[in-house]
Design an enzyme around this catalytic site. Sequence first.
Site, mmCIF file in Angstrom:
data_model
loop_
_atom_site.group_PDB
_atom_site.id
_atom_site.type_symbol
_atom_site.label_atom_id
_atom_site.label_comp_id
_atom_site.label_asym_id
_atom_site.label_seq_id
_atom_site.Cartn_x
_atom_site.Cartn_y
_atom_site.Cartn_z
ATOM 1 N N GLU A 80 0.842 -1.188 0.000
ATOM 2 C CA GLU A 80 0.000 0.000 0.000
ATOM 3 C C GLU A 80 0.878 1.238 0.000
ATOM 4 O O GLU A 80 0.407 2.348 0.193
ATOM 5 C CB GLU A 80 -0.942 0.005 1.194
ATOM 6 C CG GLU A 80 -0.269 -0.020 2.548
ATOM 7 C CD GLU A 80 -1.248 0.203 3.676
ATOM 8 O OE1 GLU A 80 -1.765 1.319 3.797
ATOM 9 O OE2 GLU A 80 -1.502 -0.758 4.427
ATOM 10 N N CYS A 118 -3.363 -3.363 4.399
ATOM 11 C CA CYS A 118 -2.461 -4.431 4.881
ATOM 12 C C CYS A 118 -2.874 -5.817 4.402
ATOM 13 O O CYS A 118 -2.161 -6.794 4.651
ATOM 14 C CB CYS A 118 -2.415 -4.427 6.404
ATOM 15 S SG CYS A 118 -1.929 -2.859 7.100
ATOM 16 N N HIS A 164 -2.606 -10.050 12.165
ATOM 17 C CA HIS A 164 -2.011 -8.812 11.645
ATOM 18 C C HIS A 164 -1.613 -7.941 12.838
ATOM 19 O O HIS A 164 -2.402 -7.761 13.770
ATOM 20 C CB HIS A 164 -3.020 -8.074 10.743
ATOM 21 C CG HIS A 164 -2.567 -6.677 10.432
ATOM 22 N ND1 HIS A 164 -1.355 -6.412 9.823
ATOM 23 C CD2 HIS A 164 -3.137 -5.465 10.678
ATOM 24 C CE1 HIS A 164 -1.212 -5.104 9.699
ATOM 25 N NE2 HIS A 164 -2.273 -4.501 10.212
HETATM 26 P P1 HMG Z 1 -3.748 6.627 21.558
HETATM 27 O O1 HMG Z 1 -5.143 7.129 21.467
HETATM 28 O O2 HMG Z 1 -2.687 7.658 21.678
HETATM 29 O O3 HMG Z 1 -3.561 5.621 22.735
HETATM 30 O O4 HMG Z 1 -3.415 5.774 20.270
HETATM 31 P P2 HMG Z 1 -4.597 5.200 23.892
HETATM 32 O O5 HMG Z 1 -4.898 6.371 24.752
HETATM 33 O O6 HMG Z 1 -5.757 4.436 23.303
HETATM 34 O O7 HMG Z 1 -3.652 4.205 24.707
HETATM 35 C C1 HMG Z 1 -3.210 3.030 24.103
HETATM 36 C C2 HMG Z 1 -3.127 1.956 25.195
HETATM 37 O O8 HMG Z 1 -2.126 2.340 26.133
HETATM 38 C C3 HMG Z 1 -4.422 1.811 26.012
HETATM 39 O O9 HMG Z 1 -4.531 0.448 26.321
HETATM 40 C C4 HMG Z 1 -4.117 2.591 27.284
HETATM 41 O O10 HMG Z 1 -4.855 2.160 28.401
HETATM 42 C C5 HMG Z 1 -2.649 2.275 27.453
HETATM 43 P P3 HMG Z 1 -5.878 -0.397 25.910
HETATM 44 O O11 HMG Z 1 -7.003 0.279 26.580
HETATM 45 O O12 HMG Z 1 -5.991 -0.251 24.392
HETATM 46 O O13 HMG Z 1 -5.603 -1.778 26.329
HETATM 47 N N1 HMG Z 1 -1.898 3.263 28.259
HETATM 48 C C6 HMG Z 1 -0.948 2.912 29.151
HETATM 49 N N2 HMG Z 1 -0.496 1.702 29.555
HETATM 50 C C7 HMG Z 1 0.506 1.688 30.487
HETATM 51 N N3 HMG Z 1 1.023 2.816 31.037
HETATM 52 C C8 HMG Z 1 0.603 4.044 30.680
HETATM 53 C C9 HMG Z 1 -0.434 4.122 29.689
HETATM 54 N N4 HMG Z 1 -1.101 5.152 29.091
HETATM 55 C C10 HMG Z 1 -1.975 4.596 28.211
HETATM 56 N N5 HMG Z 1 1.144 5.135 31.204
HETATM 57 C C11 HMG Z 1 -3.891 4.067 18.649
HETATM 58 C C12 HMG Z 1 -3.567 4.362 20.110
HETATM 59 C C13 HMG Z 1 -3.723 2.567 18.409
HETATM 60 C C14 HMG Z 1 -5.301 4.503 18.334
HETATM 61 C C15 HMG Z 1 -2.872 4.828 17.753
HETATM 62 O O14 HMG Z 1 -1.564 4.353 17.956
HETATM 63 C C16 HMG Z 1 -3.193 4.770 16.270
HETATM 64 O O15 HMG Z 1 -4.013 5.512 15.745
HETATM 65 N N6 HMG Z 1 -2.510 3.857 15.517
HETATM 66 C C17 HMG Z 1 -2.692 3.701 14.073
HETATM 67 C C18 HMG Z 1 -3.951 2.926 13.722
HETATM 68 C C19 HMG Z 1 -3.855 1.471 14.126
HETATM 69 O O16 HMG Z 1 -2.790 0.923 14.309
HETATM 70 N N7 HMG Z 1 -5.021 0.801 14.175
HETATM 71 C C20 HMG Z 1 -5.067 -0.627 14.479
HETATM 72 C C21 HMG Z 1 -6.221 -1.354 13.797
HETATM 73 S S1 HMG Z 1 -6.330 -0.948 12.066
HETATM 74 C C22 HMG Z 1 -5.067 -1.893 11.312
HETATM 75 O O17 HMG Z 1 -4.501 -2.753 11.924
HETATM 76 C C23 HMG Z 1 -4.714 -1.565 9.907
HETATM 77 C C24 HMG Z 1 -3.422 -0.811 9.706
HETATM 78 O O18 HMG Z 1 -2.311 -1.669 9.886
HETATM 79 C C25 HMG Z 1 -3.380 -0.156 8.327
HETATM 80 C C26 HMG Z 1 -3.683 -0.987 7.096
HETATM 81 O O19 HMG Z 1 -4.509 -1.878 7.061
HETATM 82 O O20 HMG Z 1 -3.114 -0.604 6.072
HETATM 83 C C27 HMG Z 1 -3.245 0.326 10.713
#
Ligand code: HMG
Length: 417
Positions: free
Chosen positions: A84, A116, A250
């Site tokens: 991609e 992906c 994935h």
């Molecule tokens: P965010 O909003 O900054 O993070 O981004 P958050 O506030 O949701 O925190 C993440 C986790 O850390 C949470 O855990 C928190 O509790 C924890 P969860 O509730 O999820 O179990 N946390 C802590 N833990 C320990 N100590 C601390 C602490 N603070 C918080 N101090 C987000 C997270 C994944 C949304 C962001 O990284 C993002 O947007 N990533 C890109 C999109 C993505 O990867 N999506 C995944 C599914 S889609 C997919 O897989 C397709 C893709 O590969 C693309 C394609 O297909 O081409 C992305």
Amino acid sequence: MSLSDVGIEALAVALPRRYLPIEALARLRGVEPAKLTVGLGAREMAVPDPGEDSVALAATAVQRLLATSGLDPARVGLLAVGTESGVDSAKPVASFVQGLVGLPREARVFDVQHACYGGTAALLAASEWIASGAADGRVAIVVAADVARYGARTAGEPTQGAGAVAMLVSERPEVLALDLGVSGAFATDVHDFWRPVGRREPLVDGHYSIQCYLDAVAGASRGWRARAERRGLVTKGAPASAQLARLAYHVPFCKMARKAHLHVRRTELEDRLGRPLDADELAAEDAAGAASFERQVVPSLELPARIGNTYTAALYFGLTSLVRQGGPALGGQRVGLFSYGSGCASEMYSGVVGARASEVVARAGIDDLLAAREPLDGEGYERILALGAGEPLDEAPAPGAFRFRGVVDDKRTYARA
Ligand code: HMG
């Protein structure tokens, strides 16, 4: 026994030269390190410079595959690249690779794009091409290659990475024999992650993308389970995922594989009961799910934790990790694979690991490639991030690797060490 004699005979990988320890990113951005290490399960993230684009990574992986497998290039009748992060809206990455590596002209050469999921679509299409008899004794090379880039200071920034996995697909599946015909596909039209033409970084609705992924893994695993039960690969009535030796999902970030695995198990339980789990059942499942994640899934996270998201290649770095971690004992055992591509399309399928798989995968020399990488500090990372897409660092390719050198007369040029 697998349901076909078709699958992955050998594989090779390409990695960027540099990586950023995830704590260095946390320090740079003033984020609590545990949010990235524990919250996302991240450890290191590959940082490609513009010289290490999807073409350079894919061609490097294919060159290594030819060298380590001893394959006669004249036998290749199909080359498909799942990506991609292509470099041209018309000319596929696969054509660049064909030319750089010197693959035959009498071959089907094309890219598959679906976020992906593209690598999996290419792998299954190539396997079915062979199983149908259309290959007429020839073999296929399937490459999953991507640069996963997000904007600086965005929530996605800690989930970057880059890399390529090249797979030789044939009727001698020494790494993984596929259960062809036993898969569950699930697709919906959603805007969870997308990259309009001309943009270098994607637009992402991060939390929604997690929900889309979970909906997809529930739907795809149901489809796989129904077919696996019908074909007698798993016993009806007992949890199907628990009957697999290992699972690779994935991996956009390692914690996502945990969420996915717990969701698959819960879906199986609730489907069986025909109702949602009550509080006691949920507590019992929390403990059982955590233990099964450690045993069945954690071995797939070795390389994703060292490289980061590699979009199409992430699942295949997961499979490679499973084989490396499982060693000879994993030979003959059935594993499950779940591929998710935003937008979205997904598929769960299974296969049987070959008796010599760990020996074959060891030829990819992954430990040496990891050891040769250079760590960046925050400043070095920022310097690379600031480079324009057409501004590769002025450095020689690593041994056996290709590099993008710049655009001359409107054409992309590449060099090989
Ligand atoms: P965010 O909003 O900054 O993070 O981004 P958050 O506030 O949701 O925190 C993440 C986790 O850390 C949470 O855990 C928190 O509790 C924890 P969860 O509730 O999820 O179990 N946390 C802590 N833990 C320990 N100590 C601390 C602490 N603070 C918080 N101090 C987000 C997270 C994944 C949304 C962001 O990284 C993002 O947007 N990533 C890109 C999109 C993505 O990867 N999506 C995944 C599914 S889609 C997919 O897989 C397709 C893709 O590969 C693309 C394609 O297909 O081409 C992305």
